[in-house]
Design a protein around this motif. Structure first.
Motif, PDB file in Angstrom:
ATOM      1  N   LEU A  44      -0.307   7.540  -2.427  1.00  0.00           N
ATOM      2  CA  LEU A  44       0.038   6.279  -3.059  1.00  0.00           C
ATOM      3  C   LEU A  44      -0.908   5.923  -4.187  1.00  0.00           C
ATOM      4  O   LEU A  44      -0.486   5.496  -5.240  1.00  0.00           O
ATOM      5  N   ALA A  45      -2.190   6.056  -3.965  1.00  0.00           N
ATOM      6  CA  ALA A  45      -3.118   5.574  -4.988  1.00  0.00           C
ATOM      7  C   ALA A  45      -4.411   6.380  -4.922  1.00  0.00           C
ATOM      8  O   ALA A  45      -4.405   7.554  -4.555  1.00  0.00           O
ATOM      9  N   CYS A  46      -5.503   5.706  -5.243  1.00  0.00           N
ATOM     10  CA  CYS A  46      -6.793   6.381  -5.339  1.00  0.00           C
ATOM     11  C   CYS A  46      -7.118   7.171  -4.082  1.00  0.00           C
ATOM     12  O   CYS A  46      -7.673   8.266  -4.148  1.00  0.00           O
ATOM     13  N   CYS A  47      -6.802   6.607  -2.930  1.00  0.00           N
ATOM     14  CA  CYS A  47      -7.146   7.295  -1.689  1.00  0.00           C
ATOM     15  C   CYS A  47      -6.495   8.668  -1.614  1.00  0.00           C
ATOM     16  O   CYS A  47      -7.024   9.574  -0.976  1.00  0.00           O
ATOM     17  N   ALA A  48      -5.341   8.821  -2.248  1.00  0.00           N
ATOM     18  CA  ALA A  48      -4.662  10.110  -2.208  1.00  0.00           C
ATOM     19  C   ALA A  48      -5.520  11.199  -2.832  1.00  0.00           C
ATOM     20  O   ALA A  48      -5.438  12.362  -2.436  1.00  0.00           O
ATOM     21  N   SER A  82      -1.973   6.649   2.064  1.00  0.00           N
ATOM     22  CA  SER A  82      -3.231   6.793   1.342  1.00  0.00           C
ATOM     23  C   SER A  82      -3.214   5.952   0.089  1.00  0.00           C
ATOM     24  O   SER A  82      -3.096   6.473  -1.004  1.00  0.00           O
ATOM     25  N   GLY A  83      -3.321   4.664   0.255  1.00  0.00           N
ATOM     26  CA  GLY A  83      -3.431   3.845  -0.937  1.00  0.00           C
ATOM     27  C   GLY A  83      -2.790   2.493  -0.769  1.00  0.00           C
ATOM     28  O   GLY A  83      -2.327   2.121   0.307  1.00  0.00           O
ATOM     29  N   THR A  84      -2.766   1.765  -1.887  1.00  0.00           N
ATOM     30  CA  THR A  84      -2.269   0.405  -1.866  1.00  0.00           C
ATOM     31  C   THR A  84      -0.765   0.391  -1.621  1.00  0.00           C
ATOM     32  O   THR A  84      -0.024   1.077  -2.309  1.00  0.00           O
ATOM     33  N   GLY A 110      -7.929   3.962   4.195  1.00  0.00           N
ATOM     34  CA  GLY A 110      -8.553   3.100   3.194  1.00  0.00           C
ATOM     35  C   GLY A 110      -8.272   1.629   3.420  1.00  0.00           C
ATOM     36  O   GLY A 110      -7.400   1.232   4.198  1.00  0.00           O
ATOM     37  N   ALA A 111      -9.041   0.837   2.696  1.00  0.00           N
ATOM     38  CA  ALA A 111      -8.973  -0.611   2.853  1.00  0.00           C
ATOM     39  C   ALA A 111      -7.590  -1.154   2.510  1.00  0.00           C
ATOM     40  O   ALA A 111      -7.085  -2.047   3.179  1.00  0.00           O
ATOM     41  N   CYS A 112      -6.978  -0.607   1.473  1.00  0.00           N
ATOM     42  CA  CYS A 112      -5.691  -1.145   1.029  1.00  0.00           C
ATOM     43  C   CYS A 112      -4.621  -0.966   2.087  1.00  0.00           C
ATOM     44  O   CYS A 112      -3.913  -1.904   2.437  1.00  0.00           O
ATOM     45  N   GLY A 117      -6.983  -4.583   1.139  1.00  0.00           N
ATOM     46  CA  GLY A 117      -8.144  -4.107   0.389  1.00  0.00           C
ATOM     47  C   GLY A 117      -8.505  -5.007  -0.776  1.00  0.00           C
ATOM     48  O   GLY A 117      -8.251  -6.217  -0.748  1.00  0.00           O
ATOM     49  N   PRO A 118      -9.085  -4.419  -1.807  1.00  0.00           N
ATOM     50  CA  PRO A 118      -9.533  -5.244  -2.932  1.00  0.00           C
ATOM     51  C   PRO A 118      -8.397  -5.970  -3.635  1.00  0.00           C
ATOM     52  O   PRO A 118      -8.637  -6.944  -4.339  1.00  0.00           O
ATOM     53  N   PHE A 119      -7.185  -5.492  -3.450  1.00  0.00           N
ATOM     54  CA  PHE A 119      -6.072  -6.100  -4.178  1.00  0.00           C
ATOM     55  C   PHE A 119      -5.264  -7.041  -3.303  1.00  0.00           C
ATOM     56  O   PHE A 119      -4.161  -7.415  -3.661  1.00  0.00           O
ATOM     57  N   LYS A 120      -5.805  -7.408  -2.172  1.00  0.00           N
ATOM     58  CA  LYS A 120      -5.018  -8.170  -1.203  1.00  0.00           C
ATOM     59  C   LYS A 120      -4.345  -9.401  -1.801  1.00  0.00           C
ATOM     60  O   LYS A 120      -3.201  -9.693  -1.514  1.00  0.00           O
ATOM     61  N   GLY A 141     -12.850   2.369   4.346  1.00  0.00           N
ATOM     62  CA  GLY A 141     -13.474   2.947   3.152  1.00  0.00           C
ATOM     63  C   GLY A 141     -12.646   2.636   1.933  1.00  0.00           C
ATOM     64  O   GLY A 141     -11.480   2.295   2.037  1.00  0.00           O
ATOM     65  N   CYS A 142     -13.264   2.753   0.783  1.00  0.00           N
ATOM     66  CA  CYS A 142     -12.541   2.463  -0.450  1.00  0.00           C
ATOM     67  C   CYS A 142     -13.050   3.360  -1.549  1.00  0.00           C
ATOM     68  O   CYS A 142     -13.852   2.953  -2.334  1.00  0.00           O
ATOM     69  N   PRO A 143     -12.634   4.576  -1.667  1.00  0.00           N
ATOM     70  CA  PRO A 143     -11.803   5.301  -0.706  1.00  0.00           C
ATOM     71  C   PRO A 143     -12.670   5.862   0.417  1.00  0.00           C
ATOM     72  O   PRO A 143     -13.865   6.057   0.230  1.00  0.00           O
ATOM     73  N   PRO A 144     -12.070   6.144   1.562  1.00  0.00           N
ATOM     74  CA  PRO A 144     -12.821   6.839   2.599  1.00  0.00           C
ATOM     75  C   PRO A 144     -13.239   8.209   2.057  1.00  0.00           C
ATOM     76  O   PRO A 144     -12.469   8.850   1.350  1.00  0.00           O
TER      77      PRO A 144
ATOM     78  N   ASP B 282     -12.885   0.593 -11.970  1.00  0.00           N
ATOM     79  CA  ASP B 282     -12.920   1.911 -11.340  1.00  0.00           C
ATOM     80  C   ASP B 282     -11.547   2.349 -10.882  1.00  0.00           C
ATOM     81  O   ASP B 282     -11.217   3.525 -10.881  1.00  0.00           O
ATOM     82  N   ARG B 283     -10.776   1.379 -10.431  1.00  0.00           N
ATOM     83  CA  ARG B 283      -9.525   1.701  -9.751  1.00  0.00           C
ATOM     84  C   ARG B 283      -8.339   1.752 -10.698  1.00  0.00           C
ATOM     85  O   ARG B 283      -7.207   1.880 -10.253  1.00  0.00           O
ATOM     86  N   LEU B 284      -8.604   1.648 -11.992  1.00  0.00           N
ATOM     87  CA  LEU B 284      -7.505   1.812 -12.948  1.00  0.00           C
ATOM     88  C   LEU B 284      -7.112   3.279 -13.006  1.00  0.00           C
ATOM     89  O   LEU B 284      -6.143   3.691 -12.398  1.00  0.00           O
ATOM     90  N   MET B 368     -15.986   8.551  -6.164  1.00  0.00           N
ATOM     91  CA  MET B 368     -14.912   8.196  -7.097  1.00  0.00           C
ATOM     92  C   MET B 368     -15.088   6.825  -7.727  1.00  0.00           C
ATOM     93  O   MET B 368     -14.851   6.652  -8.905  1.00  0.00           O
ATOM     94  N   MET B 369     -15.415   5.858  -6.926  1.00  0.00           N
ATOM     95  CA  MET B 369     -15.460   4.487  -7.421  1.00  0.00           C
ATOM     96  C   MET B 369     -16.904   4.151  -7.762  1.00  0.00           C
ATOM     97  O   MET B 369     -17.645   3.623  -6.937  1.00  0.00           O
ATOM     98  N   CYS B 370     -17.305   4.498  -8.979  1.00  0.00           N
ATOM     99  CA  CYS B 370     -18.737   4.505  -9.282  1.00  0.00           C
ATOM    100  C   CYS B 370     -19.321   3.114  -9.504  1.00  0.00           C
ATOM    101  O   CYS B 370     -20.449   2.865  -9.125  1.00  0.00           O
TER     102      CYS B 370
END
Ligand code: SF4
Lengths: 213, 592
Positions: A44-48, A82-84, A110-112, A117-120, A141-144, B282-284, B368-370
């Motif tokens: 889905l997102a960064c976690c992927a 895996s992601g938001t 991950g948190a999402c 997560g951060p975008f809740k 984790g963000c990401p784990p 970071d997450r963009l 990843m998320m620096c």
């Protein structure tokens, strides 16, 4: 054979130990399943990205028998969310979940996926996939990191180890129900909340009428 | 450095202002608000002004279109940033529209690259672009209620306009937003919404808008069908959907559908404090967090007027270039995945990327998320040791030996590979004029032969101190887009080597004292960097408070997709996947 399977209470003669294991049905059933969990190719997102790294050579998910990522839900045992989870995407996620055959597991990576997560607070974000489908393992984790994901997978294996043929839902009496697929309207709409929504709208109407009076 | 710049640029600006302000007497005015620059154009004159800018003054590249809701002044402003592909500072023009009924002529006929960006402004602000060929919502779905980026629109979990929220501050209490919502979810419905008299949206209009037949006469009758690729598809690099109209196996039309990862960066960003946005950047493009930080830091530093210490400047460049290498590695690995070389090349690429991630993890604390850069410097310096070696030693060895070797290896295995060549050469050709017109950026633009790279065209940081080439290729096909990435990785290692040679051994990495909450002077600023995927720009408006009034991200992946449909027409459906792979998108940035 594998001594994690054998039952220590029933001794096997030493000359047969290399060929014979006495075990219970539950144990061998779970052993087979936990050693070949096939996840769905589903990012889905960064976690992927970290999920892909976990599958790559450095972290090597194949050590756990899970490297067989399947592109179709019909062949998958595990959905790693895996992601938001966004409102626009959640109907598809629920549909994919419904398409997976039993036994199936869901991991919120991950948190999402676990809680927004951060975008809740975002207007298009679902506060965690567990609002719609049941989750077996949450990985924080963000990401784990890949290590954290592997830890989550080991936890899932432990969960599988604890299951018994006698009680698992997919051999039970009642058929398992599909999760109702959410619908996109003016906002995301969960069919399970139909009554609540109808009632709320009624209340709003009453309020506005009473104001007019 | 900035002094030198302005002395070069000012005359050009004067030419512009003389020619457009004088020519369009009264219709075009300089933007005289404190902290602002550019020109305010009367809405109905916009197409004429844009034509003059493009055809006579050479601003042939429309980089960004966005909106700002000035609710107190009761207007919505649409802001356009245009550039010359020959280099130099950009120009911005604005139109001010009535909030009740905002209408402005579309710029798509002049700059086709405005297409998706105008749709985004429509989606977020409800600005109607008169004459736009396909004005539908792009990030949210049709039928969503309201225009989310308007200042008076509130999300379901709304608490206050800006952070820190009183409910959590200063005690650090937490609360679950679900508890306050009647549905226990992140939803709210417009008043009067009646669930019993309502039908969900369908995709019919989208399917009907596709062009279904090819014009070339042929004897064999083939059915025309519409196929959805995605949003859950292994080759779409995330949750991206392509609706493809096929004639036999040939693509007659393709419409990208996005928004499946729309995470509301901008709405959240306008509630956050300035510094709180740093981890969100970071997450963009989550493969390039370091250079995302860089762009945002530049935008805010411009407003604050702070300087960045020497050593921090060098480390910034090093991190940005390492990011470029790791991104291109990833892009090439997964392009090969799309070509059918499933996983093996990607594994090699990921192995090389892991080396870079080790540097990031040791320095910034995360792979990843620096979240590494700050306004005026960096969060921390290099650690002493990295994987048991001296850090400087490790990085030097990395950029002198290990990465060049990994790049050579990739080059060696792939470039002359027969299958790669036959699948890529001549596929998805993007001519240079079209690349510029569609505002394509980064490797996509340079593979078509346009030598436009912000590192030299509008140099930032200390890039002017390094010796490197802006790579170009001439054919603009998938193969050239692959080659250009290999070239760029080589140039990046060159820059990194120079950084490691020249970097001052000691020194500050942050100017001023670290602050949780920075107050930023009022004004607007557009900070941009050459990200691995193209121009990443941040349009930030401050009203002098601790939160940005407007925070817009001009995302290269998003804008690069504008041309996707054009590139795919006439190719086989299997090539669409390859063309998409060669554009190299990341959904976090496309949808934001
Ligand atoms: S938990 Fe963090 S890394 Fe994972 S999808 Fe959400 S924002 Fe991205």
């Amino acid at each position: 054979m594998n001594n994690e399977l054998s039952n220590p209470d029933i001794p096997v003669p030493s000359e047969l130990q290399s060929a014979v294991t006495i075990t219970s049905l539950d144990k061998i059933y779970n052993w087979g399943r936990r050693s070949s969990i096939w996840p769905m190719v589903f990012g889905l997102a960064c976690c992927a990205i970290e999920m892909i790294c976990t599958a790559a050579s450095r972290f090597d998910i194949a050590r756990f028998g899970m490297e067989v990522f399947r592109a179709t839900p019909r062949q998958a045992d595990l959905m790693i969310v895996s992601g938001t989870v966004t409102k626009k995407m959640v109907p598809q996620i629920v549909r994919l979940f419904n398409q997976m055959p039993e036994p199936k597991y869901v991991m919120a990576m991950g948190a999402c996926a676990s809680g927004g997560g951060p975008f809740k607070e975002g207007y298009n974000v679902v506060s965690g996939i567990d609002k719609f489908v049941p989750v077996d393992v949450y990985v924080p984790g963000c990401p784990p990191t890949p290590q954290a994901l592997l830890h989550g997978l080991i936890k899932l294996q432990e969960k599988i180890d604890g299951q018994s043929l006698k009680s698992v839902r997919w051999y039970g009496q009642e058929t398992s129900e599909a999760v109702p697929v959410p619908v996109l309207g003016p906002d995301l709409f969960d069919p399970r909340q139909h009554a609540l929504l109808a009632q709320q709208a009624g209340q709003v109407k009453e309020n506005s009428e009473s104001v007019e009076e | 450095m900035s002094d030198k710049d302005s002395s070069v640029v000012l005359p050009a600006n004067e030419v512009v202002s003389n020619s457009i302000v004088a020519r369009f007497d009264g219709e075009v005015n300089s933007d005289t608000r404190e902290g602002y620059e550019g020109y305010i154009v009367n809405a109905n004159m916009l197409p004429e002004v844009a034509s003059v800018l493009k055809d006579e003054l050479g601003y042939d590249y429309l980089s960004s279109v966005t909106g700002v809701d000035y609710i107190d002044e009761d207007h919505i402003e649409v802001v356009y940033h245009a550039d010359q592909t020959t280099g130099g500072k950009g120009i911005n023009i604005k139109v001010q529209l009535d909030r009740e009924n905002p209408v402005v002529p579309t710029l798509v006929p002049i700059y086709p690259g405005a297409d998706f960006q105008e749709r985004e402004v429509f989606d977020m602000y409800g600005v109607h672009f008169d004459g736009h060929p396909n004005l539908r919502r792009i990030l949210m779905w049709d039928g969503f209620h309201g225009y989310p980026l308007r200042k008076d629109w509130q999300e379901a979990y709304y608490e206050e306009d800006v952070k820190p929220f009183d409910s959590r501050w200063p005690g650090g209490d937490f609360k679950r937003s679900e508890a306050d919502n009647p549905y226990g979810k992140n939803v709210n419905y417009p008043p009067g919404f009646d669930i019993n008299n309502w039908a969900p949206e369908t995709d019919d209009s989208l399917y009907e808008s596709l062009q279904k037949t090819t014009s070339n006469g042929k004897s064999l009758h083939t059915d025309s069908i519409v196929v959805n690729i995605g949003p859950q598809h292994p080759s779409t690099h995330g949750v991206f959907r392509m609706v493809v109209a096929l004639d036999g196996e040939t693509i007659t039309d393709l419409q990208p559908v996005m928004g499946y990862l729309h995470r509301n960066h901008e709405k959240i960003g306008e509630r956050n404090t300035f510094l709180q946005n740093m981890p969100y950047t970071d997450r963009l493009d989550y493969l390039c967090s370091m250079s995302n930080n860089f762009g945002y830091a530049l935008a805010v530093e411009k407003l604050m007027g702070v300087d960045v210490p020497e050593r921090a400047q060098y480390i910034r460049v090093l991190m940005a270039e390492l990011t470029r290498i790791s991104n291109h590695m990833w892009a090439i690995g997964f392009l090969l995945n799309d070509l059918g070389a499933f996983q093996t090349p990607a594994l090699y690429a990921i192995r090389a990327r892991e080396l870079i991630l080790d540097v990031f993890e040791a320095t910034a604390g995360s792979r990843m998320m620096c979240n590494y850069m700050r306004f005026g410097g960096l969060a921390r310096d290099f650690p002493d040791k990295l994987r048991g070696e001296d850090t400087v030693q490790f990085i030097t060895d990395l950029v002198e030996n290990r990465l060049p070797k990994a790049i050579d290896e990739l080059d060696h295995f792939l470039t002359e590979n027969e299958i790669v060549r036959s699948r890529c050469i001549g596929v998805g050709v993007l001519p240079p004029e079209k690349a510029i017109a569609y505002s394509a950026g980064g490797p996509l633009l340079r593979a078509s032969g346009v030598s436009y790279d912000l590192r030299t065209a509008d140099s930032y940081g200390i890039y002017d101190r390094f010796d490197f080439d802006v790579c170009t290729r001439s054919n603009g096909d998938v193969y050239d887009r692959y080659l250009i990435r290999v070239d760029e990785m080589r140039e990046s290692t060159r820059i990194c080597q120079q950084v490691m040679r020249d970097i001052p051994g000691e020194g500050e990495i942050f100017s001023g004292k670290p602050q949780y909450n920075v107050r930023v002077p009022a004004g607007e600023s557009y900070g941009r960097v050459e990200n691995p995927k193209g121009e990443l720009g941040y349009y930030v408006v401050s009203t002098g408070k601790t939160n940005p009034y407007r925070y817009h991200v001009r995302a290269p992946s998003f804008v690069n997709l504008t041309v996707l449909g054009e590139l795919c027409k006439g190719h086989k459906v299997a090539d669409a996947v390859v063309i998409l792979g060669s554009i190299d998108i990341v959904l976090g940035e496309v949808d934001r």
